[in-house]
Design a protein around this motif. Structure first.
Motif, PDB file in Angstrom:
ATOM      1  N   ALA A   1      62.341  13.501  51.411  1.00 24.75           N
ATOM      2  CA  ALA A   1      63.407  13.119  51.985  1.00 24.75           C
ATOM      3  C   ALA A   1      64.781  13.394  51.349  1.00 24.75           C
ATOM      4  O   ALA A   1      65.719  13.912  52.174  1.00 24.75           O
ATOM      5  CB  ALA A   1      63.549  11.665  52.346  1.00 24.75           C
ATOM      6  N   ASP A   2      64.875  13.501  50.073  1.00 23.56           N
ATOM      7  CA  ASP A   2      66.402  13.667  49.219  1.00 23.56           C
ATOM      8  C   ASP A   2      66.347  14.931  49.078  1.00 23.56           C
ATOM      9  O   ASP A   2      67.331  15.429  48.467  1.00 23.56           O
ATOM     10  CB  ASP A   2      66.705  12.697  48.381  1.00 23.56           C
ATOM     11  N   ALA A   3      65.451  15.724  49.278  1.00 24.81           N
ATOM     12  CA  ALA A   3      65.591  17.400  48.867  1.00 24.81           C
ATOM     13  C   ALA A   3      66.215  17.921  49.879  1.00 24.81           C
ATOM     14  O   ALA A   3      66.488  17.729  51.029  1.00 24.81           O
ATOM     15  CB  ALA A   3      64.279  17.743  48.855  1.00 24.81           C
ATOM     16  N   TYR A   4      66.958  19.150  49.227  1.00 25.70           N
ATOM     17  CA  TYR A   4      67.836  20.218  50.351  1.00 25.70           C
ATOM     18  C   TYR A   4      66.905  21.284  50.546  1.00 25.70           C
ATOM     19  O   TYR A   4      66.024  21.579  49.963  1.00 25.70           O
ATOM     20  CB  TYR A   4      68.943  20.516  49.746  1.00 25.70           C
ATOM     21  N   PRO A   5      67.149  21.907  51.770  1.00 28.83           N
ATOM     22  CA  PRO A   5      66.476  22.824  52.472  1.00 28.83           C
ATOM     23  C   PRO A   5      66.135  23.996  51.424  1.00 28.83           C
ATOM     24  O   PRO A   5      65.061  24.642  51.228  1.00 28.83           O
ATOM     25  CB  PRO A   5      67.303  23.404  53.452  1.00 28.83           C
ATOM     26  N   ARG A   6      67.328  24.428  50.536  1.00 27.32           N
ATOM     27  CA  ARG A   6      67.039  25.359  49.518  1.00 27.32           C
ATOM     28  C   ARG A   6      65.762  25.032  48.437  1.00 27.32           C
ATOM     29  O   ARG A   6      65.214  26.004  47.679  1.00 27.32           O
ATOM     30  CB  ARG A   6      68.213  25.871  48.682  1.00 27.32           C
ATOM     31  N   GLU A   7      65.778  23.781  48.475  1.00 29.50           N
ATOM     32  CA  GLU A   7      64.389  23.336  47.400  1.00 29.50           C
ATOM     33  C   GLU A   7      63.116  23.353  48.066  1.00 29.50           C
ATOM     34  O   GLU A   7      62.212  22.895  47.462  1.00 29.50           O
ATOM     35  CB  GLU A   7      64.719  21.910  46.830  1.00 29.50           C
ATOM     36  N   LEU A   8      62.830  23.569  49.432  1.00 30.41           N
ATOM     37  CA  LEU A   8      61.554  23.645  50.157  1.00 30.41           C
ATOM     38  C   LEU A   8      61.152  24.965  50.132  1.00 30.41           C
ATOM     39  O   LEU A   8      61.742  26.073  50.277  1.00 30.41           O
ATOM     40  CB  LEU A   8      61.888  23.020  51.300  1.00 30.41           C
ATOM     41  N   SER A   9      59.854  24.810  50.165  1.00 32.71           N
ATOM     42  CA  SER A   9      58.928  26.124  50.636  1.00 32.71           C
ATOM     43  C   SER A   9      59.481  26.759  51.985  1.00 32.71           C
ATOM     44  O   SER A   9      59.640  25.593  52.920  1.00 32.71           O
ATOM     45  CB  SER A   9      57.620  26.098  50.210  1.00 32.71           C
ATOM     46  N   GLY A  10      58.908  27.809  52.429  1.00 36.40           N
ATOM     47  CA  GLY A  10      58.903  28.121  53.857  1.00 36.40           C
ATOM     48  C   GLY A  10      58.052  26.919  54.809  1.00 36.40           C
ATOM     49  O   GLY A  10      58.669  26.657  55.965  1.00 36.40           O
TER      50      GLY A  10
END
Length: 262
Positions: A137-146
């Motif tokens: 929930a607190d992660a930013y899009p750049r920290e996520l895999s595709g």
């Protein structure tokens, strides 16, 4: 037929033009409620143009578009109201990079409702849990895999509990494992939430196993409509060319006719 009995989507004699050029013509299609329909076809065949007609972005040049028994409206206020009942998962996810995962999912709720903040946070929690990303929930899009970013975009598309979901090439840029996760999730959400889903894709083998109905668009029209089993068994040369990925056949690969200068 009353709106309560009407199919989720009904297209009749639909013609769609862009820039003075006809993209699709003579489209007749019925999408039953609760079903998953795959709209297949080569790149550039008009699949995404068809979705634009369903959301009211592109008015028909001829024919009709009905969603849950009602014609797609033209007025901006009525169109906005109708769009609240349609969730759209875009090819590029469309996540805002300066917002966290939770803030991205909350955006439609904050924009289109007057719900108290505590309830919005609870709903966001539920949507992220539905796609298996409550812990992010607190992660930013750049920290996520595709694949994770695609699931966040799906949670956001579901934020307003739309009865109709439109998926525009949901597997673009995903590896085989992430693709399998997304397709399984689409099927599970469709069943558990009682949705109707339309998946635009050229990923035939990944999409067909979860669909109830398949249609193929090519050469400016609808060239096949039936079950996945019927699609697999068809002898139509145009459809077979697409399914087998053959460069030569009735579907022209080049936009410029052979023999003309490029």
């Amino acid at each position: 037929m009353t709106p309560a009995d009407a199919p989720a989507v009904h297209l009749s004699g639909l013609r769609l033009d862009r820039g003075g050029r006809t993209i699709l013509r003579g489209i007749d299609l019925t999408v039953p409620r609760g079903s998953i329909t795959a709209v297949l076809g080569p790149s550039g065949s008009g699949k995404s143009t068809l979705l634009a007609a369903l959301t009211g972005e592109l008015p028909p040049a001829a024919g009709t578009v009905e969603v849950f028994g009602q014609p797609v409206p033209h007025g901006s206020r009525a169109l906005l109201e109708m769009r609240k009942g349609i969730g759209v998962l875009l090819q590029g996810n469309g996540l805002l990079t300066d917002l966290t995962t939770a803030e991205n999912v909350a955006l439609p709720l904050r924009t289109h409702t007057k719900l108290p903040e505590a309830l919005i946070r609870r709903l966001v929690d539920l949507k992220l849990n539905a796609v298996g990303l409550r812990a992010a929930a607190d992660a930013y899009p750049r920290e996520l895999s595709g694949g994770m970013a695609r699931r966040v975009a799906l949670a956001r598309a579901l934020a307003l509990d739309p009865p109709l979901m439109l998926y525009d090439e949901p597997l673009t840029g995903l590896d085989p494992i992430a693709s399998g996760v997304i397709m399984s999730l689409i099927q599970r959400l469709n069943d558990t939430l009682g949705l109707t889903s339309i998946i635009v894709s050229h990923h035939v083998h990944e999409t067909l196993p979860i669909t109830d109905q398949a249609v193929v668009i090519a050469n400016g029209g609808l060239v096949f409509s039936g079950t996945p089993a019927e699609l697999d068994a068809t002898s139509d040369p145009l459809v077979r060319q697409f399914l087998r990925g053959e460069p030569d056949g009735p579907i022209a690969f080049d936009t410029v006719k052979r023999g003309e200068a490029a």
